[in-house]
Write a protein that holds these residues in place. Structure first.
Motif, PDB file in Angstrom:
ATOM      1  N   ARG A   1      -5.220  15.029 -16.280  1.00 23.15           N
ATOM      2  CA  ARG A   1      -4.279  14.509 -17.291  1.00 23.15           C
ATOM      3  C   ARG A   1      -2.828  14.613 -16.816  1.00 23.15           C
ATOM      4  NH1 ARG A   1      -6.877  18.107 -21.898  1.00 23.15           N
ATOM      5  NH2 ARG A   1      -6.930  19.434 -20.079  1.00 23.15           N
ATOM      6  N   THR A   2      -2.573  15.445 -15.806  1.00 24.56           N
ATOM      7  CA  THR A   2      -1.204  15.605 -15.325  1.00 24.56           C
ATOM      8  C   THR A   2      -1.036  15.158 -13.883  1.00 24.56           C
ATOM      9  OG1 THR A   2      -1.620  17.869 -14.596  1.00 24.56           O
ATOM     10  CG2 THR A   2      -0.799  17.582 -16.848  1.00 24.56           C
ATOM     11  N   ALA A   3      -2.036  14.510 -13.341  1.00 25.54           N
ATOM     12  CA  ALA A   3      -2.004  14.159 -11.916  1.00 25.54           C
ATOM     13  C   ALA A   3      -1.852  12.663 -11.705  1.00 25.54           C
ATOM     14  CB  ALA A   3      -3.263  14.659 -11.231  1.00 25.54           C
ATOM     15  N   GLY A   4      -0.862  12.078 -12.264  1.00 24.41           N
ATOM     16  CA  GLY A   4      -0.601  10.655 -12.051  1.00 24.41           C
ATOM     17  C   GLY A   4      -1.621   9.808 -12.763  1.00 24.41           C
ATOM     18  N   SER A   5      -2.127   8.790 -12.088  1.00 26.54           N
ATOM     19  CA  SER A   5      -3.020   7.844 -12.738  1.00 26.54           C
ATOM     20  C   SER A   5      -4.488   8.172 -12.566  1.00 26.54           C
ATOM     21  CB  SER A   5      -2.759   6.435 -12.189  1.00 26.54           C
ATOM     22  OG  SER A   5      -3.032   6.425 -10.800  1.00 26.54           O
ATOM     23  N   ALA A   6      -4.797   9.262 -11.912  1.00 23.70           N
ATOM     24  CA  ALA A   6      -6.215   9.592 -11.703  1.00 23.70           C
ATOM     25  C   ALA A   6      -6.814  10.158 -12.961  1.00 23.70           C
ATOM     26  CB  ALA A   6      -6.360  10.597 -10.569  1.00 23.70           C
ATOM     27  N   GLY A  46       0.831  -1.189   0.000  1.00 22.89           N
ATOM     28  CA  GLY A  46       0.000   0.000   0.000  1.00 22.89           C
ATOM     29  C   GLY A  46       0.866   1.238   0.000  1.00 22.89           C
ATOM     30  N   GLU A  47       0.198   2.375   0.080  1.00 22.47           N
ATOM     31  CA  GLU A  47       0.895   3.659   0.036  1.00 22.47           C
ATOM     32  C   GLU A  47       0.519   4.509   1.243  1.00 22.47           C
ATOM     33  OE1 GLU A  47       1.220   4.718  -4.648  1.00 22.47           O
ATOM     34  OE2 GLU A  47      -0.743   5.020  -3.722  1.00 22.47           O
ATOM     35  N   TRP A  72     -13.337   8.159   1.724  1.00 22.81           N
ATOM     36  CA  TRP A  72     -11.904   7.819   1.675  1.00 22.81           C
ATOM     37  C   TRP A  72     -11.750   6.396   2.215  1.00 22.81           C
ATOM     38  CZ3 TRP A  72      -8.000  10.075  -0.738  1.00 22.81           C
ATOM     39  CH2 TRP A  72      -6.713   9.662  -0.449  1.00 22.81           C
ATOM     40  N   PRO A  73     -10.936   5.557   1.559  1.00 22.83           N
ATOM     41  CA  PRO A  73     -10.810   4.165   2.022  1.00 22.83           C
ATOM     42  C   PRO A  73     -10.134   4.065   3.394  1.00 22.83           C
ATOM     43  CG  PRO A  73      -9.244   4.623   0.265  1.00 22.83           C
ATOM     44  CD  PRO A  73     -10.128   5.838   0.379  1.00 22.83           C
ATOM     45  N   ALA A  74     -10.504   3.019   4.098  1.00 23.48           N
ATOM     46  CA  ALA A  74      -9.889   2.755   5.406  1.00 23.48           C
ATOM     47  C   ALA A  74      -8.461   2.263   5.196  1.00 23.48           C
ATOM     48  CB  ALA A  74     -10.699   1.697   6.150  1.00 23.48           C
ATOM     49  N   PRO A  75      -7.572   2.528   6.141  1.00 19.86           N
ATOM     50  CA  PRO A  75      -6.201   2.019   6.007  1.00 19.86           C
ATOM     51  C   PRO A  75      -6.193   0.487   6.013  1.00 19.86           C
ATOM     52  CG  PRO A  75      -6.462   3.330   8.023  1.00 19.86           C
ATOM     53  CD  PRO A  75      -7.776   3.301   7.347  1.00 19.86           C
ATOM     54  N   ALA A 125      -8.126   1.527  -4.266  1.00 19.13           N
ATOM     55  CA  ALA A 125      -9.239   2.155  -3.556  1.00 19.13           C
ATOM     56  C   ALA A 125      -9.039   3.669  -3.460  1.00 19.13           C
ATOM     57  CB  ALA A 125      -9.383   1.547  -2.161  1.00 19.13           C
ATOM     58  N   VAL A 126      -7.798   4.088  -3.251  1.00 21.72           N
ATOM     59  CA  VAL A 126      -7.487   5.520  -3.193  1.00 21.72           C
ATOM     60  C   VAL A 126      -7.760   6.166  -4.549  1.00 21.72           C
ATOM     61  CG1 VAL A 126      -5.590   7.171  -3.007  1.00 21.72           C
ATOM     62  CG2 VAL A 126      -5.849   5.376  -1.294  1.00 21.72           C
TER      63      VAL A 126
END
Length: 135
Positions: free
Chosen positions: A130-135, A9-10, A36-39, A53-54
């Motif tokens: 488009r510039t924010a990683g994989s989102a 995880g991250e 927001w997902p639980a840890p 999930a994030v």
């Protein structure tokens, strides 16, 4: 025997870096959102989260959709706002602070930008998916 392998995880810092956002934004705002997902565990003193999930939570609640602009068409700040979610007031403010390009057409009562200019400006914005990683 106790499994001491840290969970995959991250941490919030890693998520912030991957999505090109400030750590404080994730810690104080995004991670407090009800969806927001639980840890899934801890690494040292930091909670870790499932990246898939994030990404789903960020896509659902924290990114703007990508609008398609016709390259040669002229758009007003209000039209840009309707298509992107960036308020017209923010666009006008950003023009005065040199964070948004000058209008391509000032001959009408409202300033207007071409689709090409808008697309270029959005690509450089921090909130653009488009510039924010994989989102």
């Amino acid at each position: 025997m106790v499994d001491t392998t840290p969970p995959d995880g991250e941490t919030l810092r890693e998520i912030a870096a991957r999505h090109n956002r400030a750590y404080d934004t994730l810690r104080a705002q995004w991670s407090r959102h009800p969806d927001w997902p639980a840890p899934i565990g801890k690494r040292g003193r930091s909670y870790v989260y499932d990246p898939a999930a994030v990404d789903a939570a960020i896509a659902a609640h924290f990114t703007r959709g990508t609008a398609a602009f016709e390259p040669g068409r002229l758009y007003t700040a209000r039209e840009i706002s309707e298509l992107t979610g960036i308020s017209a007031a923010t666009i006008r403010s950003d023009v005065s602070r040199n964070r948004w390009p000058a209008p391509d057409d000032t001959s009408q009562m409202a300033n207007r930008w071409t689709g090409t200019t808008i697309t270029t400006a959005l690509t450089g914005r921090r909130h653009d998916p488009r510039t924010a990683g994989s989102a």
